[in-house]
Scaffold this active site. Structure first.
Site, PDB file in Angstrom:
ATOM      1  N   GLY A   1      42.090  37.621  83.836  1.00 46.45           N
ATOM      2  CA  GLY A   1      40.831  36.884  83.914  1.00 46.45           C
ATOM      3  C   GLY A   1      40.031  37.352  85.104  1.00 46.45           C
ATOM      4  O   GLY A   1      40.131  38.520  85.504  1.00 46.45           O
ATOM      5  N   SER A   2      39.260  36.443  85.679  1.00 43.11           N
ATOM      6  CA  SER A   2      38.347  36.842  86.747  1.00 43.11           C
ATOM      7  C   SER A   2      39.109  37.114  88.056  1.00 43.11           C
ATOM      8  O   SER A   2      40.172  36.529  88.304  1.00 43.11           O
ATOM      9  CB  SER A   2      37.313  35.749  86.981  1.00 43.11           C
ATOM     10  N   THR A   3      38.526  37.957  88.879  1.00 42.73           N
ATOM     11  CA  THR A   3      39.118  38.268  90.179  1.00 42.73           C
ATOM     12  C   THR A   3      39.191  36.998  91.030  1.00 42.73           C
ATOM     13  O   THR A   3      40.169  36.774  91.744  1.00 42.73           O
ATOM     14  CB  THR A   3      38.304  39.374  90.868  1.00 42.73           C
TER      15      THR A   3
ATOM     16  N   VAL B   1      39.644  33.831  90.038  1.00 41.64           N
ATOM     17  CA  VAL B   1      40.797  32.995  89.679  1.00 41.64           C
ATOM     18  C   VAL B   1      42.091  33.733  90.042  1.00 41.64           C
ATOM     19  O   VAL B   1      43.067  33.109  90.473  1.00 41.64           O
ATOM     20  CB  VAL B   1      40.762  32.559  88.196  1.00 41.64           C
ATOM     21  N   GLY B   2      42.097  35.059  89.910  1.00 41.64           N
ATOM     22  CA  GLY B   2      43.269  35.841  90.320  1.00 41.64           C
ATOM     23  C   GLY B   2      43.626  35.555  91.778  1.00 41.64           C
ATOM     24  O   GLY B   2      44.791  35.364  92.136  1.00 41.64           O
TER      25      GLY B   2
ATOM     26  N   CYS C   1      37.285  44.090  80.051  1.00 40.38           N
ATOM     27  CA  CYS C   1      37.538  44.421  81.457  1.00 40.38           C
ATOM     28  C   CYS C   1      37.444  45.922  81.691  1.00 40.38           C
ATOM     29  O   CYS C   1      37.127  46.354  82.788  1.00 40.38           O
ATOM     30  CB  CYS C   1      38.876  43.849  81.908  1.00 40.38           C
TER      31      CYS C   1
ATOM     32  N   GLU D   1      30.721  42.808  88.221  1.00 41.32           N
ATOM     33  CA  GLU D   1      31.136  42.872  86.816  1.00 41.32           C
ATOM     34  C   GLU D   1      30.237  41.908  86.038  1.00 41.32           C
ATOM     35  O   GLU D   1      30.296  40.694  86.240  1.00 41.32           O
ATOM     36  CB  GLU D   1      32.596  42.451  86.672  1.00 41.32           C
TER      37      GLU D   1
ATOM     38  N   GLU E   1      45.682  41.101  85.907  1.00 44.58           N
ATOM     39  CA  GLU E   1      44.696  42.072  85.405  1.00 44.58           C
ATOM     40  C   GLU E   1      43.337  41.409  85.524  1.00 44.58           C
ATOM     41  O   GLU E   1      43.047  40.431  84.842  1.00 44.58           O
ATOM     42  CB  GLU E   1      44.994  42.506  83.971  1.00 44.58           C
TER      43      GLU E   1
ATOM     44  N   LYS F   1      49.370  29.889  78.183  1.00 48.65           N
ATOM     45  CA  LYS F   1      48.151  29.091  78.106  1.00 48.65           C
ATOM     46  C   LYS F   1      46.995  30.010  77.738  1.00 48.65           C
ATOM     47  O   LYS F   1      46.525  30.806  78.553  1.00 48.65           O
ATOM     48  CB  LYS F   1      47.818  28.397  79.430  1.00 48.65           C
TER      49      LYS F   1
END
Ligand code: TXE
Length: 500
Positions: A241-243, A245-246, A298, A396, A264, A188
């Site tokens: 992606g973002s921390t 959403v991680g 990143c 970030e 990542e 996706k």
């Protein structure tokens, strides 16, 4: 064709893409579509379907079927290698087309996009070798009655969720390695940059990848992405992606099937400059490290940590470089920095610039939106008088914003560098080997550069320490991550009985 002389213009009407299911494109056919505007030109350039949960289930079922019947994992590594090599050749032929779509959807300069696609070719070539060499281990030292074999098996169906900052590069730092392992895929891409992932699916199919091995679903993160992270039939999820959403992917994995995760996530990466560095080189590298890809990177070197004795001289050198960066239309060959990719990201960056000033940092250059008649552009921005607790020093920003902090000793340089929840990357600039090694040893980051920044290739693994993620992509580790290890104990000769 001489690529550099190709003059690109944005398309007059948006290109319609389908999603890719079981070896062919499926068109929107009544589904809602996501229309993407070029962030540099403010005109629609592409449309992709918003896939439904049923579409996702079909894509996962297709990848599952392809995995279970071993049409890919059952091939010899050399056969998988042949497909990856053929894909490399087709990407080379389509380099300009892919670069154009990267540029149109992401806003990055066409020259940079072209170079990134060029780098991706090497990923397929390198991973093709890994398809042939990935292997396990054996133990012939267990006594005369036992032989031990450790095998690696593909983990199964992999879900791959990618972001919008390097849509093709991040994809290709993963896909050939995942395919080399023998896994099958449901990808996706970010809803704003789906084109080149769909182009890749077609390329792989043309290269001989069997149907169902790579499927692409398009749609938003909070619907399709979320459903992937919760899916009971996806064995592993690779998320970039973002921390934030991680974190939700970890939670979703724990409440569904404990799928294996590769993550990542964000970074707040230090650029450590010692007084004995080649300051001219370092200034160029630091300006490049923060402004490349508009800082939407990143591994962007967003914190300059400079030895106090040269701080003001060095900051001036960096500011002079940053003021000279050519920001403009990504389709212009001379542009070095293009548009900010999304409206949301543009707002985020500008709000941090305002906040930095409110919190008392000194704005040395940039700090504003550039009016180029259309599109969204931000001037490379530099802040001094930055304190460790300021948001611009900690969060970030994901934009072309550099903060400066000073140090007196190597220990202090290391402490400031490690004063972050992240640990993705770091760079050090010095001509003193002892200082370079001390910093490299003690700063906690997954990627390190000495007297350079942001270089890379298919051989070296990528990934982060601390809250920058889990696991590694690319290199041999990038294939091994997508395997499970099986230990096989083989008894030799007659069993010594338990029951007599
Ligand atoms: O990222 P998201 P956004 C950082 C950067 C940036 C911030 C926000 O700091 O400012 O993240 O950017 C999908 N379940 N990075 O909001 O949302 C989404 O569709 C599953 C760092 O764009 O993380 C897209 O495909 N998936 C970074 C991908 O996640 C979900 C790259 C990334 O989007 C989801 C990008 C959900 N609930 C942003 N929600 C890096 N490490 O390079 C969204 N997605």
């Amino acid at each position: 064709m001489d690529m550099q002389s190709t003059k690109h213009i944005p398309p007059s009407s948006p290109r319609e893409f389908g999603f890719f299911l079981n070896g062919k494109f499926e068109h929107a056919c009544g589904r809602e579509v996501f229309e993407r505007n070029s962030p540099a030109h403010d005109i629609p350039v592409s449309r992709v379907p918003k896939c439904t949960h049923a579409d996702l289930d079909k894509a996962v079922a297709s990848a599952r079927q392809a995995f279970e019947d071993r049409r890919w994992s059952g091939l010899a590594g050399s056969d998988r290698a042949a497909v990856l090599l053929k894909a490399a050749e087709i990407i080379r032929q389509k380099q300009e087309e892919i670069a154009l779509w990267e540029s149109l959807e992401n806003g990055k300069p066409i020259s940079q996009a072209r170079a990134e696609v060029g780098g991706c070719i090497g990923m397929y070539e390198y991973a093709s070798g890994l398809a042939r060499m990935v292997h396990g281990d054996s133990f012939n030292n267990l006594g005369d009655g036992m032989f031990g074999v450790v095998t690696r098996e593909p983990v199964g169906v992999v879900g791959l969720i990618t972001p919008w900052n390097f849509p093709f590069l991040i994809l290709c730092e993963r896909v050939p390695y995942i395919l080399a392992s023998g896994c099958t895929l449901v990808v996706k891409p970010s809803e704003v940059t789906s084109a080149t992932t769909l182009i890749l699916a077609e390329i792989l199919s043309e290269a001989g990848l069997p149907e169902g091995v790579m499927n692409v679903v398009t749609g938003s993160g909070n619907t399709i992405g979320q459903a992937m992270s919760e899916h009971m039939d996806i064995d592993m999820l690779s998320f970039t992606g973002s921390t934030q959403v991680g974190r939700s992917c970890v939670a979703a994995a724990s409440r569904s099937n404990f799928k294996k995760l590769g993550l990542e996530l964000g970074g707040k990466n230090p650029q450590i400059v010692f007084a004995d560095a080649d300051l001219e080189d370092a200034a160029d590298g630091v300006a490049f490290g923060v402004a490349f890809n508009t800082g939407q990177c990143c591994v962007s070197g967003s914190r300059l940590i400079v030895e106090a004795s040269v701080a003001s001289e060095f900051t001036e050198l960096v500011a002079a470089k940053m003021n000279k960066i050519r920001v403009g239309d990504p389709l212009d060959e001379n542009t070095q920095v293009g548009a900010i990719t999304t409206n949301a990201q543009n707002k985020t960056i500008m709000s941090y610039i305002v906040r930095g000033q409110k919190e008392g940092a000194t704005l040395v250059c940039g700090g504003s939106q550039l009016d180029l008649g259309r599109g969204q552009f931000i001037a490379p921005t530099l802040f001094t008088d930055v304190k460790r607790e300021m948001a611009i020093a900690r969060d970030e920003i994901f934009g072309p914003v550099l903060t400066v902090q000073n140090f007196e000793t190597v220990e202090e340089a290391v402490a400031i560098s490690n004063d972050t929840v992240y640990g993705l990357a770091a760079s050090v600039w010095t001509k003193n080997i002892d200082k370079a090694l001390m910093v490299t040893r003690h700063v906690r980051a997954g990627r390190f550069w000495v007297n350079t920044t942001l270089s890379g290739g298919p051989e070296l693994p990528l990934g982060g320490f601390k809250q920058s993620g889990w696991g590694r992509e690319a290199g041999l580790m990038g294939v091994e991550e997508y395997t499970q290890v099986k230990s096989v104990h083989i008894e030799i000769g007659k069993r010594s009985p338990w029951i007599t």
